[in-house]
Design a protein around this motif. Sequence first.
Motif, PDB file in Angstrom:
ATOM      1  N   MET A 358       0.872  -1.246   0.081  1.00  0.00           N
ATOM      2  CA  MET A 358      -0.011   0.015  -0.082  1.00  0.00           C
ATOM      3  C   MET A 358       0.898   1.312   0.082  1.00  0.00           C
ATOM      4  N   VAL A 361      -1.620   6.055   1.832  1.00  0.00           N
ATOM      5  CA  VAL A 361      -2.759   5.664   2.792  1.00  0.00           C
ATOM      6  C   VAL A 361      -3.193   6.846   3.463  1.00  0.00           C
ATOM      7  N   PHE A 379      -6.317   4.144  -0.143  1.00  0.00           N
ATOM      8  CA  PHE A 379      -4.979   3.742  -0.234  1.00  0.00           C
ATOM      9  C   PHE A 379      -4.659   3.236  -1.944  1.00  0.00           C
ATOM     10  N   VAL A 475       0.321   6.583   7.497  1.00  0.00           N
ATOM     11  CA  VAL A 475      -1.195   6.974   7.115  1.00  0.00           C
ATOM     12  C   VAL A 475      -1.288   8.290   7.489  1.00  0.00           C
TER      13      VAL A 475
END
Length: 637
Positions: A358, A361, A379, A475
């Motif tokens: 990923m 994100v 993502f 993230v």
Amino acid sequence: MTDRSLIPPSVFWVLLLAVFLAGCGAKIDTLLTVDATGKGSRVMTLNLSADDLEEISASIDDIDTSIAQHLPEQLEYSGITESGDGYSATLTMTFTDADDYRSQVQQIFNAGDIPWDENSLIFNSSQEKFVSGVTIIETYTSADLLAWLTNGLVSDGLLDEGNVSNAYELGQTTVSYDGVDYDSFNQVTLDKRVDNGFTDVSSIISLTETGFHREFTFGIDSKAQYTSNSDLYDGHFSEIEELGAQVSKDDSSTGVSWTVAFDAADPAALIDLSNKILSSEESVFTAETAYDSGSITTTITSYAECSTICASGSSATSIRETIVPSTDSSQAGDPPVVETPYSPGTPLETTVRTPLPMENVGLELNLDPTGAVSSIFRFSLPSAEIAGMSQDIADSLLQGGQGAVNSEEQEDNTVFSVKISGDSPEEFTSNYSTWAGFDVNFTVEDVSDTELDGDYYVSGTLPLPGFFSDAEIPVTGTVRIDGGYEINDNLAPVPQAGEEGNTLTDTVQAGGLNVEVLLDKKPAILPWILLGLALILIPAIMIFFIIRKRKKVAAATTNYPVQPEGHYPYRGADPSAGAYPQAPGGPPVAPGEAAHAQPPIHPPAPHHGFQPGSEEMMNGHGGAPEQGRRDTEQYPS
């Protein structure tokens, strides 16, 4: 070819039968001839001495018939000849190579009802770079290859089954290779191979971001072997370097080893170069990927053999295979190191699991304290690495039946997003808990009547979904406040950076997106906007109507001057008719509308012998001269 000119075959077989019955036994000599390619013949000769002739006492025709009936097609009966003081008969098998020899021996065993064991014969023949020559090792004798003969005599009633063990004795066994004869005791044994093959071979395959990396290690036990054949080894690895592989030599220990390394973008490229390095056509490598529970699984099948360049016989080694997963994957199933024999062998099979790669994100919370609440988990994945898996990934994002999923191709990436919604904070909390797989403690409280400096207090942690929580990927967390509220104070340590208006953004910690804010109601500015518009529009409308009214009044007082009684703008007009005559080029004008109409421009009046303003008009036809001038100016002719 059969030669029966010396002695009738019936006489020979009577002699042989007499030997069997007397228990003296026929002597079986064997000559196996083979060349460097593995082609050759096996001749088995039965010899009878003169002393055996004295024991002849049985019929000969039946014996000859029995032998002819039971002779395997792999053997050729070549006749009977007289030699010295006795007689001989030969049975011959010819073969083209090692595989042909093995096949024929097995069928002759079957004809004699003898079980065949693959390990009872080793026959290797090669003319390769590192290994050349022939190796033949048998664990049986020619008597086993003639079992069909004695069985036939027994089944035809010409030999007592109890005398079978006395029917023969083994004589001389000789192997002739490359023009040289070698004696062998009963069983054929010959090892004339020049073996400079590698005695220690291993393979390591690593999964990389761009495909695969493979390293072969080739070793020999003795430096003396390398010294005696240095041109052979150095030339071999120079050829490998020309293929694009990297080669390094290590002679620091008692032996010598070489490491051959190369990269391959796909399994086909790995197989092609592996076969060239191993001088083989048998390499196998497959890597099948699939999506499973938040990870990409790669099932690997690998097989390699080095029979052409590896050492043979008792010194042969198998290729030890090792699969090394990528640094962000975990091993499943068998251990990563599996040894597999090179010939024959069983392919290595293993499965590795790699988390989704990923990127970009983000977890976004859109909050209306008294209305709908939603979150978006977003993502991107490299499209090339998830080819054929996009739908499976999208389906997996619907955890617990919750979420609206969307996927979109953007250049080299595929962007996935899943939205969790609720019509109230409580409904959203329930839905998000089901989707994420964790209990969510997320609350919205009305604190307008408390000592807190704000109207609503929002607190809680929005955890990342279960399939993502173990990944060490940054993230971006975002909190957006909607619904007529603004942030009074951000109390959470994260997110805290980048506060801008009603948005908070920061990197989410492993536990999830922390939210702790005080919210204020935004001022109700709509009524003020409406009042301002009213204050502007109402005066404007009033001014518009005042100006319009004034224009009408001005038009009514200036369009037509007052005329003397009986005098009308148009000749022949009659007010009693309710309308003035139609002016040239225009509609009739009603008396009541005359004041509002623009004065018409009419053509000159017909000439009656005098002109307007003349003395005649002023003396009785047009009124006072002054009035006549005003008419002329107002209504020009």
